[in-house]
Design an enzyme around this catalytic site. Sequence first.
Site, PDB file in Angstrom:
ATOM      1  N   CYS A  28       0.834  -1.202   0.000  1.00  0.00           N
ATOM      2  CA  CYS A  28       0.000   0.000   0.000  1.00  0.00           C
ATOM      3  C   CYS A  28       0.871   1.256   0.000  1.00  0.00           C
ATOM      4  CB  CYS A  28      -0.930   0.016   1.208  1.00  0.00           C
ATOM      5  SG  CYS A  28      -2.100   1.406   1.169  1.00  0.00           S
ATOM      6  N   SER A 126     -10.663  -3.377  -5.815  1.00  0.00           N
ATOM      7  CA  SER A 126      -9.273  -3.820  -5.874  1.00  0.00           C
ATOM      8  C   SER A 126      -9.212  -5.345  -5.829  1.00  0.00           C
ATOM      9  CB  SER A 126      -8.480  -3.232  -4.705  1.00  0.00           C
ATOM     10  OG  SER A 126      -8.448  -1.815  -4.790  1.00  0.00           O
ATOM     11  N   ARG A 138      -3.014  -9.311  -0.534  1.00  0.00           N
ATOM     12  CA  ARG A 138      -4.186  -8.604  -0.019  1.00  0.00           C
ATOM     13  C   ARG A 138      -4.784  -9.422   1.135  1.00  0.00           C
ATOM     14  NH1 ARG A 138      -5.214  -4.272  -2.650  1.00  0.00           N
ATOM     15  NH2 ARG A 138      -7.277  -4.098  -1.685  1.00  0.00           N
ATOM     16  N   CYS A 264      -0.322  18.372 -15.739  1.00  0.00           N
ATOM     17  CA  CYS A 264      -1.073  17.815 -14.613  1.00  0.00           C
ATOM     18  C   CYS A 264      -2.380  18.585 -14.477  1.00  0.00           C
ATOM     19  CB  CYS A 264      -0.271  17.955 -13.311  1.00  0.00           C
ATOM     20  SG  CYS A 264       1.189  16.905 -13.215  1.00  0.00           S
ATOM     21  N   CYS A 279      -2.182  16.494  -5.354  1.00  0.00           N
ATOM     22  CA  CYS A 279      -2.047  15.185  -6.005  1.00  0.00           C
ATOM     23  C   CYS A 279      -1.983  14.098  -4.949  1.00  0.00           C
ATOM     24  CB  CYS A 279      -0.778  15.158  -6.868  1.00  0.00           C
ATOM     25  SG  CYS A 279      -0.404  13.560  -7.622  1.00  0.00           S
ATOM     26  N   ASP A 280      -2.484  12.927  -5.319  1.00  0.00           N
ATOM     27  CA  ASP A 280      -2.526  11.791  -4.399  1.00  0.00           C
ATOM     28  C   ASP A 280      -1.142  11.231  -4.108  1.00  0.00           C
ATOM     29  OD1 ASP A 280      -3.860  10.010  -2.786  1.00  0.00           O
ATOM     30  OD2 ASP A 280      -4.182   8.545  -4.374  1.00  0.00           O
ATOM     31  N   CYS A 320      13.231  13.202 -23.668  1.00  0.00           N
ATOM     32  CA  CYS A 320      11.772  13.231 -23.819  1.00  0.00           C
ATOM     33  C   CYS A 320      11.356  14.135 -24.984  1.00  0.00           C
ATOM     34  CB  CYS A 320      11.115  13.723 -22.533  1.00  0.00           C
ATOM     35  SG  CYS A 320      11.125  12.539 -21.171  1.00  0.00           S
TER      36      CYS A 320
END
Length: 411
Positions: A28, A126, A138, A264, A279-280, A320
């Site tokens: 996690c 999930s 899990r 983003c 952002c997460d 890039c």
Amino acid sequence: MLTTSTFDLGSVLIKTVSEACNLACDYCYYSSCNGIPNPINKVEDKTLEKFIREYMTIKRGIVPFAWQGGEPLLAGLDFFKKVVHFQAKYAPNNTIISNSIQTNGLLINKEWATFFKQFGFLVGVSLDGPEQIHNKRRVTHAGKGSFKLTMRGIQYLKEESVEFNILTVLHEDNIFKAAELMNFYQDNGFTHIQFLPGMDFRAQETNKSAKYLITPKQYGDFLCETFDVWYNDGFPIMSVRFFDNMLAVYLHQQAELCIHQETCPKSLIFEQNGDAYPCDFYINEDYKLGNVNEVPLEQLLDNSRMDNFLMKKQYLSEKCKSCEFIHLCNGGCPRNRVSNDHDIAIEYFCESYQQFYRYAHERMLQVANNIKRERIHTFRNTGNNLPKRNEMCLCGSQKKYKNCCYKLLED
């Protein structure tokens, strides 16, 4: 005062119970409670109402909400009944509200499924694959596998005709089993799949470099193998999020997944206590925008930390900038960029993307052409006139019709 940039808010994600979770998955990237959700602190009613009221003022038309954790269902059904109550209370006329929720599925029963169906929730479940794979990682705090409980929850969703998709974390135990996973999804009627490479860092540890449980070569091989199944002779019957995003670009649309967009998106991630982040993957004090209990929502959006964060993605390495696939990945996720000597860092999965884009190009082009051809036939069969040869094509390619979709009707 609301500004133009404020209205650019793309989405919000609310961590209803913060890190509280009833599973102890060792990979996690967020929760560290080890499957012991004690105490369970959920978003307070006053915080929830203030946020929804202000969000409805800023965001018009389609107003999306994403609910996550930890395990968000630990907040209880009554909490989500308050959610839909406040949404209905403060939604302006002609507002379309969408709710999505990511869950491990253990707590889903008939009552939850009926609620999700009634209010149109899209449920992400999930699930890491068949039982012997899923149960390796899990597990509960006691080490017991969760497969049967997760599948029970999915069955309740099916019985109530709830829209759901499957999120599979990729790790050492399933990365070499692409065909087995795809067969498992098909055997169980799972039509919408998302793969997420397992992380070896936490969202709160923004000072750590991006490390993953799988190598770029392993991920590239996995994508190629799953694509072989997905392709289905040019007419896919499954939705795999990564492939769908690549296909969108071939159809002259923007990728939906943030990591493959040019910039983003402006988003807000809320912790249970009202703290907000952009952002997460950046749940850290250095990126904290403020607290929705203390300041107006628009102030969280229009501040220097948000502006600085949104500039992260535009700084690309020379590699890039000169890459033939830059229009597909746009440099990937800034959080995944790893140092490359003295140049600007590049995406950890750069090798994966290049491998897959080369492998899939011709067949992805065929899928896109099949979709365009079907759309042209539908357009014409409903009584519409097709463009003249020198007029712009309908597909959005910005090419003349004679040089684009006109050729598809000749095949």
